[in-house]
Enzyme design. Structure first.
Site, PDB file in Angstrom:
ATOM      1  N   CYS A  15      10.167 -24.993 -34.002  1.00  0.00           N
ATOM      2  CA  CYS A  15      10.126 -24.336 -32.706  1.00  0.00           C
ATOM      3  C   CYS A  15       9.353 -23.057 -32.946  1.00  0.00           C
ATOM      4  O   CYS A  15       9.861 -22.128 -33.567  1.00  0.00           O
ATOM      5  CB  CYS A  15      11.527 -24.032 -32.171  1.00  0.00           C
ATOM      6  SG  CYS A  15      11.461 -23.118 -30.614  1.00  0.00           S
ATOM      7  N   CYS A  50      11.144 -19.902 -31.196  1.00  0.00           N
ATOM      8  CA  CYS A  50      12.440 -19.365 -31.618  1.00  0.00           C
ATOM      9  C   CYS A  50      13.118 -20.333 -32.578  1.00  0.00           C
ATOM     10  O   CYS A  50      12.729 -20.413 -33.736  1.00  0.00           O
ATOM     11  CB  CYS A  50      13.324 -19.033 -30.422  1.00  0.00           C
ATOM     12  SG  CYS A  50      13.333 -20.277 -29.107  1.00  0.00           S
ATOM     13  N   SER A  51      14.104 -21.089 -32.125  1.00  0.00           N
ATOM     14  CA  SER A  51      14.901 -21.866 -33.070  1.00  0.00           C
ATOM     15  C   SER A  51      15.437 -23.157 -32.465  1.00  0.00           C
ATOM     16  O   SER A  51      16.433 -23.683 -32.935  1.00  0.00           O
ATOM     17  CB  SER A  51      16.077 -21.023 -33.553  1.00  0.00           C
ATOM     18  OG  SER A  51      16.852 -20.625 -32.432  1.00  0.00           O
ATOM     19  N   CYS A  52      14.796 -23.680 -31.419  1.00  0.00           N
ATOM     20  CA  CYS A  52      15.359 -24.826 -30.711  1.00  0.00           C
ATOM     21  C   CYS A  52      15.401 -26.079 -31.583  1.00  0.00           C
ATOM     22  O   CYS A  52      14.437 -26.410 -32.271  1.00  0.00           O
ATOM     23  CB  CYS A  52      14.536 -25.137 -29.468  1.00  0.00           C
ATOM     24  SG  CYS A  52      14.439 -23.756 -28.322  1.00  0.00           S
TER      25      CYS A  52
HETATM   26 FE   FE2 Z   1      13.337 -22.306 -29.780  1.00  0.00          FE
END
Ligand code: FE2
Length: 196
Positions: free
Chosen positions: A104, A107-109
């Site tokens: 991602c 971010c961190s999905c």
């Molecule tokens: Fe993300």
């Protein structure tokens, strides 16, 4: 976050304490909600869910086809739900000639209810920025040395489209039971930075 902001931000422990104090001051008790969330993280949103999908796909060709066609519906069939905003679960099929990798960049999905919450390195700017530009090098640094003829495809997660890599079944495990196969499927294998 800029360097300037980084210098000004309090350590996470102090920020958490400040939030808790704000709740306390208003007579609100977030403890139960936090405990419920921790239970979800520790017991429900675990990579073993995705491992079960992979093991079933390896042993059941019809399920594999359904999983590749519509991951969300196939996961639901196995009793695994996803948050409403995870509208699509796209399952990426590795082959001996193709290695899919997910990230991602923003971010961190992840499809966290299926493959678990993201590991720390997945959230690092280092991984997010480099895996798209020099994926072969990043994978090598993470211990996955791919022959040059293997194509690497990097997939950038969005809010509503989540991914899971379907690893290649190791040939020596052909014929194993689904239950036994579940134990060899790793989170990193479903992110695509390792082979199973
Ligand atoms: Fe993300």
């Amino acid at each position: 976050m800029s360097d300037h902001e980084a210098r000004r931000a309090a350590p996470v422990e102090r920020r958490v304490a400040a939030i808790e104090a704000a709740f306390d001051a208003r007579g609100m008790s977030p403890g139960a909600a936090i405990a419920a969330f921790e239970r979800l993280v520790d017991e429900e949103w675990v990579p073993r869910n995705g491992a079960r999908l992979v093991a079933k796909a390896w042993t059941d060709a019809a399920f594999r086809a359904r999983l590749l066609a519509d991951g969300r519906t196939a996961a639901a069939e196995m009793g695994f739900s996803m948050p409403p905003h995870h509208r699509h679960l796209v399952v990426l099929e590795n082959t001996p000639a193709v290695q899919n990798v997910i990230c991602c960049t923003l971010c961190s999905c992840t499809a966290f209810s299926i493959i678990g919450l993201p590991p720390d390195w997945y959230k690092d700017l280092e991984y997010r920025s480099r895996v798209v530009r020099e994926s072969r090098t990043v994978l090598r640094e993470m211990g996955l040395e791919l022959p040059p003829e293997v194509e690497i495809r990097v997939w950038d997660t969005t809010a509503d489209t989540r991914y899971m890599v379907l690893p290649v079944q190791p040939p020596e495990t052909i014929g194993w039971s689904e239950d036994r196969l579940v134990d060899i499927v790793t989170r990193d294998g479903m992110i695509g930075v390792a082979r199973v």
